[in-house]
Design a protein around this motif. Structure first.
Motif, PDB file in Angstrom:
ATOM      1  N   CYS A 269      51.542  -6.481 -12.033  1.00 46.46           N
ATOM      2  CA  CYS A 269      50.162  -6.982 -12.033  1.00 46.46           C
ATOM      3  C   CYS A 269      49.914  -7.906 -13.224  1.00 46.46           C
ATOM      4  CB  CYS A 269      49.180  -5.821 -12.009  1.00 46.46           C
ATOM      5  SG  CYS A 269      49.082  -5.017 -10.382  1.00 46.46           S
TER       6      CYS A 269
ATOM      7  N   ASN B 176      50.656  -0.808  -5.862  1.00 47.80           N
ATOM      8  CA  ASN B 176      50.324  -1.923  -4.970  1.00 47.80           C
ATOM      9  C   ASN B 176      50.895  -3.216  -5.547  1.00 47.80           C
ATOM     10  OD1 ASN B 176      49.005  -2.819  -2.615  1.00 47.80           O
ATOM     11  ND2 ASN B 176      47.222  -3.480  -3.789  1.00 47.80           N
TER      12      ASN B 176
ATOM     13  N   LEU C 104      50.879  -6.803  -4.084  1.00 48.33           N
ATOM     14  CA  LEU C 104      49.585  -7.454  -3.903  1.00 48.33           C
ATOM     15  C   LEU C 104      48.804  -7.539  -5.202  1.00 48.33           C
ATOM     16  CD1 LEU C 104      48.514  -5.859  -0.506  1.00 48.33           C
ATOM     17  CD2 LEU C 104      49.542  -8.100  -0.901  1.00 48.33           C
TER      18      LEU C 104
ATOM     19  N   SER D 175      46.122  -5.663  -8.965  1.00 46.87           N
ATOM     20  CA  SER D 175      45.431  -4.645  -8.178  1.00 46.87           C
ATOM     21  C   SER D 175      44.340  -3.962  -8.990  1.00 46.87           C
ATOM     22  CB  SER D 175      46.425  -3.602  -7.684  1.00 46.87           C
ATOM     23  OG  SER D 175      47.357  -4.203  -6.815  1.00 46.87           O
TER      24      SER D 175
ATOM     25  N   GLY E 178      43.797  -5.536  -3.525  1.00 42.33           N
ATOM     26  CA  GLY E 178      44.911  -6.348  -3.988  1.00 42.33           C
ATOM     27  C   GLY E 178      44.518  -7.805  -4.118  1.00 42.33           C
ATOM     28  N   ARG E 179      45.337  -8.519  -4.898  1.00 46.77           N
ATOM     29  CA  ARG E 179      45.109  -9.949  -5.165  1.00 46.77           C
ATOM     30  C   ARG E 179      43.687 -10.208  -5.637  1.00 46.77           C
ATOM     31  NH1 ARG E 179      48.513 -11.061  -0.073  1.00 46.77           N
ATOM     32  NH2 ARG E 179      50.579 -11.234  -0.986  1.00 46.77           N
TER      33      ARG E 179
END
Length: 159
Positions: free
Chosen positions: A89, A127, A130, A133, A142-143
Protein backbone atom coordinates in the motif's frame (compact mmCIF):
# COMPACT_ATOMS: atom_id res chain seq x y z
CA UNK A 1 -18.20 3.15 36.35
CA UNK A 2 -21.40 2.02 34.71
CA UNK A 3 -21.66 1.23 31.03
CA UNK A 4 -23.73 3.24 28.54
CA UNK A 5 -26.38 4.54 30.89
CA UNK A 6 -27.14 1.14 32.42
CA UNK A 7 -26.62 -0.09 35.96
CA UNK A 8 -24.14 -2.71 34.76
CA UNK A 9 -20.60 -1.89 35.86
CA UNK A 10 -17.34 -2.58 34.06
CA UNK A 11 -16.54 -5.05 36.83
CA UNK A 12 -19.82 -6.90 36.21
CA UNK A 13 -19.05 -7.18 32.49
CA UNK A 14 -15.47 -8.33 33.08
CA UNK A 15 -16.44 -10.95 35.66
CA UNK A 16 -19.22 -12.31 33.42
CA UNK A 17 -16.85 -12.53 30.44
CA UNK A 18 -14.17 -14.23 32.52
CA UNK A 19 -16.74 -16.71 33.83
CA UNK A 20 -17.52 -17.65 30.24
CA UNK A 21 -13.85 -18.52 29.69
CA UNK A 22 -13.31 -20.29 33.01
CA UNK A 23 -10.90 -23.20 32.72
CA UNK A 24 -9.60 -22.12 29.32
CA UNK A 25 -5.81 -22.00 29.13
CA UNK A 26 -4.42 -18.67 27.98
CA UNK A 27 -7.79 -16.98 28.35
CA UNK A 28 -6.50 -13.40 28.57
CA UNK A 29 -6.62 -12.59 24.84
CA UNK A 30 -10.09 -14.06 24.23
CA UNK A 31 -11.34 -12.32 27.38
CA UNK A 32 -9.89 -8.97 26.29
CA UNK A 33 -11.50 -9.33 22.86
CA UNK A 34 -14.85 -10.16 24.47
CA UNK A 35 -14.62 -7.22 26.90
CA UNK A 36 -13.80 -4.86 24.05
CA UNK A 37 -16.62 -6.29 21.92
CA UNK A 38 -19.07 -5.59 24.71
CA UNK A 39 -17.78 -2.25 25.99
CA UNK A 40 -16.19 -0.88 22.82
CA UNK A 41 -12.82 -0.62 24.55
CA UNK A 42 -10.86 -2.05 27.49
CA UNK A 43 -11.20 0.64 30.17
CA UNK A 44 -8.43 1.19 32.72
CA UNK A 45 -10.69 0.09 35.57
CA UNK A 46 -10.99 -3.35 33.93
CA UNK A 47 -7.26 -4.06 34.37
CA UNK A 48 -7.27 -4.85 38.13
CA UNK A 49 -10.49 -6.85 37.81
CA UNK A 50 -9.03 -8.93 34.97
CA UNK A 51 -5.80 -9.44 36.89
CA UNK A 52 -7.69 -10.64 39.95
CA UNK A 53 -10.13 -12.84 38.05
CA UNK A 54 -7.41 -14.48 35.92
CA UNK A 55 -4.80 -14.69 38.69
CA UNK A 56 -2.37 -12.47 36.78
CA UNK A 57 -0.47 -9.36 37.76
CA UNK A 58 -1.85 -5.98 36.76
CA UNK A 59 1.41 -5.44 34.85
CA UNK A 60 0.81 -8.60 32.80
CA UNK A 61 -2.70 -7.50 31.82
CA UNK A 62 -1.64 -3.92 31.15
CA UNK A 63 1.28 -5.15 29.05
CA UNK A 64 -0.99 -7.21 26.79
CA UNK A 65 -3.55 -4.42 26.39
CA UNK A 66 -0.88 -1.88 25.46
CA UNK A 67 1.17 -4.25 23.26
CA UNK A 68 -1.63 -5.23 20.88
CA UNK A 69 -2.84 -2.30 18.80
CA UNK A 70 -6.30 -3.81 18.33
CA UNK A 71 -7.16 -3.17 21.97
CA UNK A 72 -8.55 0.27 22.63
CA UNK A 73 -8.16 1.99 25.95
CA UNK A 74 -10.64 4.70 24.99
CA UNK A 75 -13.93 4.40 23.09
CA UNK A 76 -13.63 4.59 19.30
CA UNK A 77 -15.31 7.25 17.24
CA UNK A 78 -18.62 6.63 15.54
CA UNK A 79 -16.63 6.12 12.33
CA UNK A 80 -13.38 4.15 12.47
CA UNK A 81 -11.05 4.45 9.50
CA UNK A 82 -7.97 2.24 9.24
CA UNK A 83 -5.34 3.12 6.65
CA UNK A 84 -3.01 0.33 5.52
CA UNK A 85 0.65 1.31 5.66
CA UNK A 86 2.23 -2.01 4.67
CA UNK A 87 4.77 -2.09 1.87
CA UNK A 88 2.38 -2.79 -1.02
CA UNK A 89 0.00 0.00 0.00
CA UNK A 90 2.92 2.35 0.66
CA UNK A 91 4.18 1.72 -2.87
CA UNK A 92 0.73 2.57 -4.23
CA UNK A 93 0.17 5.84 -2.35
CA UNK A 94 -0.78 5.17 1.26
CA UNK A 95 1.48 8.01 2.41
CA UNK A 96 -0.71 10.43 0.42
CA UNK A 97 -3.71 9.17 2.42
CA UNK A 98 -1.90 9.64 5.71
CA UNK A 99 -0.92 13.15 4.61
CA UNK A 100 -4.53 13.91 3.67
CA UNK A 101 -5.75 12.77 7.08
CA UNK A 102 -3.12 14.89 8.84
CA UNK A 103 -4.00 17.95 6.72
CA UNK A 104 -7.61 17.41 7.75
CA UNK A 105 -6.47 17.71 11.37
CA UNK A 106 -6.70 14.02 12.19
CA UNK A 107 -3.98 12.27 14.15
CA UNK A 108 -3.31 8.59 13.55
CA UNK A 109 -4.26 6.54 16.58
CA UNK A 110 -6.62 9.13 18.00
CA UNK A 111 -10.29 10.03 18.00
CA UNK A 112 -11.58 13.51 17.24
CA UNK A 113 -12.69 15.55 20.24
CA UNK A 114 -16.33 15.27 19.21
CA UNK A 115 -16.06 11.46 19.01
CA UNK A 116 -17.04 11.34 15.35
CA UNK A 117 -13.93 9.74 13.79
CA UNK A 118 -11.06 7.52 14.85
CA UNK A 119 -8.17 7.14 12.40
CA UNK A 120 -5.74 4.28 12.77
CA UNK A 121 -2.83 2.87 10.84
CA UNK A 122 -2.54 -0.86 10.25
CA UNK A 123 0.15 -2.85 8.58
CA UNK A 124 -1.86 -5.11 6.32
CA UNK A 125 -5.50 -5.42 5.46
CA UNK A 126 -4.87 -8.33 3.10
CA UNK A 127 -5.93 -6.35 0.04
CA UNK A 128 -2.46 -5.74 -1.38
CA UNK A 129 -3.41 -6.04 -5.05
CA UNK A 130 -5.88 -3.19 -4.68
CA UNK A 131 -3.78 -0.82 -2.59
CA UNK A 132 -3.80 1.61 -1.10
CA UNK A 133 -6.45 0.00 1.06
CA UNK A 134 -8.62 1.49 3.77
CA UNK A 135 -11.13 -0.10 6.10
CA UNK A 136 -14.03 2.05 7.30
CA UNK A 137 -16.35 0.66 9.95
CA UNK A 138 -15.34 -2.87 9.01
CA UNK A 139 -15.81 -2.48 5.24
CA UNK A 140 -12.74 -2.80 3.03
CA UNK A 141 -12.03 -0.34 0.21
CA UNK A 142 -9.29 -0.66 -2.43
CA UNK A 143 -7.51 1.83 -4.66
CA UNK A 144 -8.50 4.62 -2.31
CA UNK A 145 -7.45 8.13 -3.24
CA UNK A 146 -7.58 11.26 -1.11
CA UNK A 147 -11.07 12.24 -2.34
CA UNK A 148 -12.56 8.87 -1.40
CA UNK A 149 -10.74 8.93 1.94
CA UNK A 150 -12.30 12.34 2.58
CA UNK A 151 -15.74 10.88 1.89
CA UNK A 152 -15.03 7.97 4.26
CA UNK A 153 -13.82 10.32 6.98
CA UNK A 154 -16.90 12.48 6.56
CA UNK A 155 -19.22 9.49 6.52
CA UNK A 156 -20.60 10.19 3.06
CA UNK A 157 -19.59 6.79 1.66
CA UNK A 158 -21.95 4.12 2.95
CA UNK A 159 -20.26 1.41 4.92
Amino acid sequence: MTTSGSDVTVEDVVRRVVAGHRGQRGALLPVLHAVQAELGHVPQEAIPVLADALNLSRADVHGVVTFYHDFRREPAGRTTVRICRAEACQALGAEDLVGYAREAGLTLGETTADGSVSVEQVFCLGNCALGPSVEANGRLYGRVGPAQLGSLLNGTVSS
